[in-house]
Design a protein around this motif. Structure first.
Motif, PDB file in Angstrom:
ATOM      1  N   VAL A  21      24.761   2.401  32.829  1.00 52.53           N
ATOM      2  CA  VAL A  21      24.844   2.148  31.258  1.00 52.53           C
ATOM      3  C   VAL A  21      23.494   1.706  30.463  1.00 52.53           C
ATOM      4  O   VAL A  21      22.681   1.192  31.108  1.00 52.53           O
ATOM      5  CB  VAL A  21      25.922   1.050  30.894  1.00 52.53           C
ATOM      6  N   THR A  22      23.363   1.910  29.342  1.00 51.49           N
ATOM      7  CA  THR A  22      22.031   1.859  28.595  1.00 51.49           C
ATOM      8  C   THR A  22      22.653   1.504  26.988  1.00 51.49           C
ATOM      9  O   THR A  22      23.970   1.369  26.653  1.00 51.49           O
ATOM     10  CB  THR A  22      21.118   2.722  28.695  1.00 51.49           C
ATOM     11  N   GLY A  23      21.874   1.499  26.139  1.00 55.22           N
ATOM     12  CA  GLY A  23      22.150   1.099  24.675  1.00 55.22           C
ATOM     13  C   GLY A  23      22.525  -0.176  24.601  1.00 55.22           C
ATOM     14  O   GLY A  23      23.396  -0.448  24.010  1.00 55.22           O
ATOM     15  N   VAL A  25      22.735  -3.790  22.927  1.00 58.10           N
ATOM     16  CA  VAL A  25      22.622  -4.022  21.596  1.00 58.10           C
ATOM     17  C   VAL A  25      22.248  -5.632  21.219  1.00 58.10           C
ATOM     18  O   VAL A  25      22.796  -6.587  22.034  1.00 58.10           O
ATOM     19  CB  VAL A  25      23.953  -3.739  20.898  1.00 58.10           C
ATOM     20  N   LYS A  31      22.395  -4.160  16.571  1.00 59.13           N
ATOM     21  CA  LYS A  31      21.425  -2.943  16.679  1.00 59.13           C
ATOM     22  C   LYS A  31      20.941  -2.778  17.951  1.00 59.13           C
ATOM     23  O   LYS A  31      20.774  -3.639  18.663  1.00 59.13           O
ATOM     24  CB  LYS A  31      20.369  -2.998  15.481  1.00 59.13           C
ATOM     25  N   LEU A  32      20.471  -1.542  18.220  1.00 58.38           N
ATOM     26  CA  LEU A  32      19.970  -1.395  19.593  1.00 58.38           C
ATOM     27  C   LEU A  32      18.521  -2.251  19.649  1.00 58.38           C
ATOM     28  O   LEU A  32      17.717  -2.334  18.716  1.00 58.38           O
ATOM     29  CB  LEU A  32      19.635   0.080  19.900  1.00 58.38           C
ATOM     30  N   GLN A  36      14.819  -1.562  25.970  1.00 64.03           N
ATOM     31  CA  GLN A  36      16.186  -1.283  26.497  1.00 64.03           C
ATOM     32  C   GLN A  36      16.184  -1.874  28.000  1.00 64.03           C
ATOM     33  O   GLN A  36      15.389  -2.071  28.687  1.00 64.03           O
ATOM     34  CB  GLN A  36      16.358   0.475  26.322  1.00 64.03           C
TER      35      GLN A  36
END
Length: 170
Positions: A21-23, A25, A31-32, A36
């Motif tokens: 998983v990524t993204g 927040v 917000k991102l 990351q």
């Protein structure tokens, strides 16, 4: 078929095609985040394997000072894996496995186990640095997690988290 070696390198073939998983927040601003994180998850009959690739645009500003296991890592850069094996959405049923950027472990096992390793169970972790950040790997034995005693499929909750001290983003 071959579990990863927990060495903070993520060079094992199993990580190449592992679910991830990524993204990530920023939970306060929804917000991102700029730097990351990619979290990976594998398992076998013995362990849950978790890896984090933490991108860091200013690696010289990574903060990690705590060296005592189960000490206060709140002022460090760290990653956290949380498992809610009963999918109860209640804090008391969740177990947390946390590693700071220098490899110090912190854990909270559900079920009210005391802080002695012999009672709550031992798990493995390792960290490593890369030019664009840091990596953490974990191997968490199923036997230290309280989970439903059934042979039927169950739904469990999991969460991946990262704290970046220089930005205050969690």
């Amino acid at each position: 078929s071959q579990p990863p070696v927990i060495d903070g390198k993520m060079d094992d073939p199993c990580w190449q095609n592992a679910p991830h998983v990524t993204g990530f927040v920023d939970k306060f601003f929804d917000k991102l985040v700029e730097d990351q994180t990619v979290a990976y998850l594998l398992y076998d009959d013995e362990n849950i394997y978790v890896a984090f690739y933490c991108y860091e645009s200013k690696p010289e500003k990574i903060i990690a000072r705590e060296t005592k296991r189960d000490g206060n890592i709140r002022n460090d850069d760290y990653v956290s894996f949380c498992v809610d094996p009963f999918h109860a959405h209640q804090f008391d049923y969740r177990s947390f496995f946390i590693v700071n950027a220098i490899g110090t472990q912190f854990s909270r096992i559900s079920g009210g186990r005391a802080n002695k390793i012999e009672w709550k169970g031992d798990w493995k972790s390792a960290v490593g640095t890369v030019p664009d950040g840091w990596i953490a790997e974990m191997a968490i034995p199923f036997h230290i997690i309280n989970y439903p005693d059934t042979h039927k499929p169950v739904t469990i909750g999991i969460n991946f988290d990262r704290m970046q001290q220089r930005t205050g983003i969690n």
